[in-house]
Enzyme design. Sequence first.
Site, PDB file in Angstrom:
ATOM      1  N   ASP A 134      35.631  39.557  44.229  1.00 45.00           N
ATOM      2  CA  ASP A 134      34.894  40.410  43.300  1.00 45.00           C
ATOM      3  C   ASP A 134      35.506  40.295  41.902  1.00 45.00           C
ATOM      4  O   ASP A 134      36.538  40.887  41.607  1.00 45.00           O
ATOM      5  CB  ASP A 134      34.948  41.867  43.772  1.00 45.00           C
ATOM      6  CG  ASP A 134      34.133  42.763  42.848  1.00 45.00           C
ATOM      7  OD1 ASP A 134      32.925  42.909  43.094  1.00 45.00           O
ATOM      8  OD2 ASP A 134      34.698  43.296  41.862  1.00 45.00           O
ATOM      9  N   TYR A 141      37.431  40.992  33.425  1.00 43.49           N
ATOM     10  CA  TYR A 141      38.770  40.955  34.023  1.00 43.49           C
ATOM     11  C   TYR A 141      39.651  39.860  33.408  1.00 43.49           C
ATOM     12  O   TYR A 141      40.861  39.848  33.617  1.00 43.49           O
ATOM     13  CB  TYR A 141      38.702  40.770  35.552  1.00 43.49           C
ATOM     14  CG  TYR A 141      37.926  41.849  36.281  1.00 43.49           C
ATOM     15  CD1 TYR A 141      37.645  43.076  35.675  1.00 43.49           C
ATOM     16  CD2 TYR A 141      37.469  41.646  37.584  1.00 43.49           C
ATOM     17  CE1 TYR A 141      36.918  44.056  36.348  1.00 43.49           C
ATOM     18  CE2 TYR A 141      36.742  42.634  38.253  1.00 43.49           C
ATOM     19  CZ  TYR A 141      36.471  43.827  37.634  1.00 43.49           C
ATOM     20  OH  TYR A 141      35.757  44.791  38.311  1.00 43.49           O
ATOM     21  N   LYS A 149      30.324  39.904  37.066  1.00 43.68           N
ATOM     22  CA  LYS A 149      29.632  40.981  36.341  1.00 43.68           C
ATOM     23  C   LYS A 149      29.424  40.619  34.879  1.00 43.68           C
ATOM     24  O   LYS A 149      30.281  39.977  34.262  1.00 43.68           O
ATOM     25  CB  LYS A 149      30.434  42.289  36.438  1.00 43.68           C
ATOM     26  CG  LYS A 149      30.845  42.643  37.852  1.00 43.68           C
ATOM     27  CD  LYS A 149      31.524  43.987  37.964  1.00 43.68           C
ATOM     28  CE  LYS A 149      32.097  44.148  39.370  1.00 43.68           C
ATOM     29  NZ  LYS A 149      33.438  43.545  39.526  1.00 43.68           N
ATOM     30  N   HIS A 178      27.732  45.274  34.555  1.00 46.79           N
ATOM     31  CA  HIS A 178      29.002  45.983  34.782  1.00 46.79           C
ATOM     32  C   HIS A 178      28.900  47.484  34.484  1.00 46.79           C
ATOM     33  O   HIS A 178      29.432  48.306  35.221  1.00 46.79           O
ATOM     34  CB  HIS A 178      30.090  45.329  33.919  1.00 46.79           C
ATOM     35  CG  HIS A 178      31.476  45.511  34.436  1.00 46.79           C
ATOM     36  ND1 HIS A 178      32.463  44.581  34.293  1.00 46.79           N
ATOM     37  CD2 HIS A 178      32.043  46.536  35.109  1.00 46.79           C
ATOM     38  CE1 HIS A 178      33.576  45.018  34.850  1.00 46.79           C
ATOM     39  NE2 HIS A 178      33.347  46.213  35.343  1.00 46.79           N
TER      40      HIS A 178
END
Length: 314
Positions: free
Chosen positions: A44, A49, A78, A111
Amino acid sequence: MAAVALKRTGQKMPLVGFGLWKVNRATCAETVYNALKAGYRLLDGAGDYGNEKEAGEGLRRAISDGIVKREDVFVTSKLWNTFHAHDHVKALAKKQLGLWGIDYFDLFLVHFPISLEYVDPSHRYPPEWWGDDKKVHLAKVPFQETWGAMEELVDEGLVKNIGVSNVQGSLLIDILRYAKYEPAVNQVELHPYLTQEPLIKLCGTLGIAITAYSSLGPQSYVELGADKGAKNLLEHDTIASIASKHSKSHAQVLLRWAVQQGLAVIPKSNNHDRLVQNLQVDAFQLSDAEIKEMSSLKAFSHDPPDASRSLREM
Ligand code: A2P
């Protein structure tokens, strides 16, 4: 491994995946490789990130070493808030696929349902919440525009399933008014301090799978200064006593609480032993009373660290 079948495609999404939020960039490729070797079949990630290139390196090494085939691994990513405008959605999905070094995502989520002013990736990537002036700048992109662009990604084969994250019931229902492809997944913060029962019920009715994040509690927010001082769930007496009854770790009990409700979880760990342990939540069963007892901890909850926190700083 237990899995949930996603609406429209019927594709199986494993109920336990490996979360990439705050997985250190320096060790991310190795961690992802080891996670796949340990048996994880869902990764994920997210543009935000900042470790998609490294995650992709780990995945591709695991593929080339014969540990997994691409089609065995469910890869989620995302779309970040600054890329909600129609033309940015495809550009960013392609950029993110390029970073991973793969040609499709199994699941691509919006997101947050919050559109921010565009930041050119060549200027700053990932752009995070703030402009160069350290302020949040909203953009006038309605969600319908973003969702239409997400659907085009499906039609072009860049993503198999699309969904949302950090979305509550009213927006979900609005999306259904215009969706050609309904959201398959809603990923939200969910743990015994934030049990989200009404949302679970609604998503069940609508056939939308839920992925719970921060399953081990809100301690990931402590280092961000965004926790509210609630007792660490991993150290809570209630969790400790249930864990000792089952001879399981506190983390395993927290993960099981979600999985047993049919929710997917995506714990992250930078530590290999914890990473392995988090995958092993299938071999025991909590009683209904234990699930209820854990859910009652919500009475001691913190404020959910939702997007409005960032917006309040505008
Ligand atoms: P670490 O990476 O050092 O293991 P998130 O909620 O974002 O998934 O983060 C999980 C948090 O819980 C991280 O701080 C992680 O730290 C920690 N953690 C992950 N697995 C376990 C476990 N099995 N036992 C205790 N702490 C864990």
